[in-house]
Design a protein around this motif. Structure first.
Motif, PDB file in Angstrom:
ATOM      1  N   ILE A  90      51.774 -69.834  50.993  1.00 29.78           N
ATOM      2  CA  ILE A  90      52.954 -69.844  51.859  1.00 29.78           C
ATOM      3  C   ILE A  90      52.618 -69.424  53.280  1.00 29.78           C
ATOM      4  CG2 ILE A  90      54.577 -69.373  49.965  1.00 29.78           C
ATOM      5  CD1 ILE A  90      54.558 -66.398  51.108  1.00 29.78           C
ATOM      6  N   ILE A  91      53.527 -69.758  54.187  1.00 30.44           N
ATOM      7  CA  ILE A  91      53.450 -69.305  55.577  1.00 30.44           C
ATOM      8  C   ILE A  91      54.719 -68.496  55.863  1.00 30.44           C
ATOM      9  CG2 ILE A  91      53.365 -69.992  58.005  1.00 30.44           C
ATOM     10  CD1 ILE A  91      52.046 -72.620  57.061  1.00 30.44           C
ATOM     11  N   TYR A 114      62.512 -67.601  44.712  1.00 28.33           N
ATOM     12  CA  TYR A 114      62.390 -66.159  44.917  1.00 28.33           C
ATOM     13  C   TYR A 114      61.230 -65.602  44.105  1.00 28.33           C
ATOM     14  CZ  TYR A 114      64.118 -61.395  45.729  1.00 28.33           C
ATOM     15  OH  TYR A 114      64.255 -60.087  46.118  1.00 28.33           O
ATOM     16  N   GLY A 115      60.472 -64.700  44.705  1.00 28.22           N
ATOM     17  CA  GLY A 115      59.346 -64.117  43.980  1.00 28.22           C
ATOM     18  C   GLY A 115      58.758 -62.944  44.727  1.00 28.22           C
ATOM     19  N   PHE A 116      57.444 -62.789  44.617  1.00 26.72           N
ATOM     20  CA  PHE A 116      56.796 -61.639  45.240  1.00 26.72           C
ATOM     21  C   PHE A 116      55.404 -61.993  45.747  1.00 26.72           C
ATOM     22  CE2 PHE A 116      55.643 -61.492  40.760  1.00 26.72           C
ATOM     23  CZ  PHE A 116      54.296 -61.164  40.759  1.00 26.72           C
ATOM     24  N   ILE A 117      54.915 -61.157  46.652  1.00 23.31           N
ATOM     25  CA  ILE A 117      53.556 -61.293  47.184  1.00 23.31           C
ATOM     26  C   ILE A 117      52.640 -60.452  46.291  1.00 23.31           C
ATOM     27  CG2 ILE A 117      52.045 -61.013  49.175  1.00 23.31           C
ATOM     28  CD1 ILE A 117      54.339 -62.888  49.808  1.00 23.31           C
ATOM     29  N   PRO A 118      51.669 -61.053  45.607  1.00 28.82           N
ATOM     30  CA  PRO A 118      50.786 -60.271  44.738  1.00 28.82           C
ATOM     31  C   PRO A 118      49.940 -59.281  45.534  1.00 28.82           C
ATOM     32  CG  PRO A 118      49.946 -62.502  44.987  1.00 28.82           C
ATOM     33  CD  PRO A 118      51.296 -62.481  45.636  1.00 28.82           C
ATOM     34  N   SER A 119      49.471 -58.237  44.839  1.00 27.20           N
ATOM     35  CA  SER A 119      48.647 -57.187  45.448  1.00 27.20           C
ATOM     36  C   SER A 119      49.356 -56.472  46.594  1.00 27.20           C
ATOM     37  CB  SER A 119      47.300 -57.748  45.932  1.00 27.20           C
ATOM     38  OG  SER A 119      46.513 -58.117  44.823  1.00 27.20           O
ATOM     39  N   THR A 120      50.700 -56.331  46.456  1.00 23.87           N
ATOM     40  CA  THR A 120      51.460 -55.494  47.379  1.00 23.87           C
ATOM     41  C   THR A 120      52.280 -54.521  46.539  1.00 23.87           C
ATOM     42  OG1 THR A 120      53.336 -57.058  47.465  1.00 23.87           O
ATOM     43  CG2 THR A 120      51.637 -57.271  49.167  1.00 23.87           C
ATOM     44  N   TYR A 121      52.540 -53.353  47.125  1.00 25.29           N
ATOM     45  CA  TYR A 121      53.334 -52.331  46.430  1.00 25.29           C
ATOM     46  C   TYR A 121      54.033 -51.483  47.468  1.00 25.29           C
ATOM     47  CZ  TYR A 121      54.478 -48.123  43.757  1.00 25.29           C
ATOM     48  OH  TYR A 121      55.134 -47.059  43.180  1.00 25.29           O
ATOM     49  N   ILE A 149      48.193 -67.289  56.144  1.00 23.96           N
ATOM     50  CA  ILE A 149      48.572 -67.926  54.883  1.00 23.96           C
ATOM     51  C   ILE A 149      48.459 -66.908  53.751  1.00 23.96           C
ATOM     52  CG2 ILE A 149      48.019 -69.721  53.186  1.00 23.96           C
ATOM     53  CD1 ILE A 149      47.134 -71.502  55.447  1.00 23.96           C
ATOM     54  N   TYR A 150      49.541 -66.776  53.005  1.00 20.92           N
ATOM     55  CA  TYR A 150      49.593 -65.810  51.919  1.00 20.92           C
ATOM     56  C   TYR A 150      49.887 -66.521  50.602  1.00 20.92           C
ATOM     57  CZ  TYR A 150      49.479 -62.049  55.330  1.00 20.92           C
ATOM     58  OH  TYR A 150      49.077 -61.189  56.323  1.00 20.92           O
ATOM     59  N   ARG A 151      49.836 -65.734  49.524  1.00 17.20           N
ATOM     60  CA  ARG A 151      50.188 -66.266  48.208  1.00 17.20           C
ATOM     61  C   ARG A 151      51.546 -65.704  47.798  1.00 17.20           C
ATOM     62  NH1 ARG A 151      44.258 -65.225  46.079  1.00 17.20           N
ATOM     63  NH2 ARG A 151      43.526 -67.342  45.742  1.00 17.20           N
ATOM     64  N   ALA A 152      52.271 -66.479  46.994  1.00 16.98           N
ATOM     65  CA  ALA A 152      53.529 -66.018  46.412  1.00 16.98           C
ATOM     66  C   ALA A 152      53.562 -66.405  44.946  1.00 16.98           C
ATOM     67  CB  ALA A 152      54.722 -66.628  47.143  1.00 16.98           C
ATOM     68  N   VAL A 153      54.064 -65.498  44.121  1.00 18.72           N
ATOM     69  CA  VAL A 153      54.316 -65.778  42.709  1.00 18.72           C
ATOM     70  C   VAL A 153      55.807 -66.032  42.577  1.00 18.72           C
ATOM     71  CG1 VAL A 153      54.273 -64.865  40.362  1.00 18.72           C
ATOM     72  CG2 VAL A 153      52.406 -64.326  41.942  1.00 18.72           C
ATOM     73  N   ILE A 154      56.179 -67.186  42.051  1.00 15.15           N
ATOM     74  CA  ILE A 154      57.594 -67.533  41.925  1.00 15.15           C
ATOM     75  C   ILE A 154      58.163 -67.008  40.610  1.00 15.15           C
ATOM     76  CG2 ILE A 154      59.275 -69.424  41.846  1.00 15.15           C
ATOM     77  CD1 ILE A 154      57.812 -68.993  44.587  1.00 15.15           C
ATOM     78  N   GLU A 155      59.231 -66.232  40.737  1.00 14.80           N
ATOM     79  CA  GLU A 155      59.949 -65.724  39.570  1.00 14.80           C
ATOM     80  C   GLU A 155      61.194 -66.574  39.299  1.00 14.80           C
ATOM     81  OE1 GLU A 155      59.406 -60.968  39.687  1.00 14.80           O
ATOM     82  OE2 GLU A 155      60.182 -61.842  41.543  1.00 14.80           O
TER      83      GLU A 155
END
Length: 201
Positions: free
Chosen positions: A117-118, A81-88, A36-42
């Protein structure tokens, strides 16, 4: 209502308003627990504006192209659509210099929302000759799921039409860019892609 109460209510409303436009996601962990991960929605599903999080201003803005707001002149986004925080995705290692992209399949979710999210799949694209991978996920919260799956095999079996739609949409949504579909990977590949670019302190 007294003057102090009115001032207090006004201050709270002002604070809440500011929270909607100014957010800091730095240091936020990418994962909650195994799988299970986190996502920030843009960009909410059903939106045509290309909204992005500006980490310097710590707010969401509409992307610019040639000095104008970038509006997708096509069907709106088929997911959130968004991004996974703490990734680069480090350009020195073949990344694009941004956080890992994610498309969350579900009903429209407000810009700035942080959800669990999964990951169920990864869509592999080549954008202007550069690798551009999109994690495809569902909300972890069961009552927010519109597609009942937790892995790529079930996703393929239940929703092959969704896979075709996503390929067509990402292949043609931006006429100014040359995008090639390279194929799909399963949930393990999706998780490996997140972990590959995950920032560790």
């Amino acid at each position: 209502m007294g003057r102090f109460s009115s001032l207090l209510i006004f201050s709270v409303l002002l604070f809440l308003s500011a929270c909607k436009t100014s957010k800091d996601f730095s240091g936020l962990q990418a994962s909650m627990e195994k799988g299970i991960y986190r996502a920030v929605i843009e960009i909410p599903a059903g939106t045509n504006k290309k909204i992005e999080y500006d980490k310097n201003q710590k707010k969401f803005v509409i992307d610019q192209r040639d000095g104008k707001d970038r509006i997708i002149n096509f069907l709106p986004y088929p997911g959130n659509y968004g991004f996974i925080p703490s990734t680069y995705s480090n350009p020195k290692l073949g990344g694009d210099g941004d956080a890992v992209d994610v498309l969350v399949l579900g009903e429209s979710i407000t810009t700035g929302s942080l959800i669990e999210i999964i990951p169920v799949a990864i869509l592999k694209l080549v954008d202007e000759k550069e690798l551009d991978y999109k994690i495809v996920a569902i909300p972890a919260e069961v009552n927010k799921q519109i597609i009942k799956t937790k892995n790529y095999q079930t996703f393929m079996a239940k929703c092959p039409e969704v896979i075709k739609i996503l390929e067509l949409w990402f292949g043609y949504y931006d006429k100014a860019q040359s995008i090639e579909i390279k194929g799909w990977g399963d949930e393990q590949e999706a998780i490996s892609e997140i972990e590959k670019w995950r920032l560790r302190t």
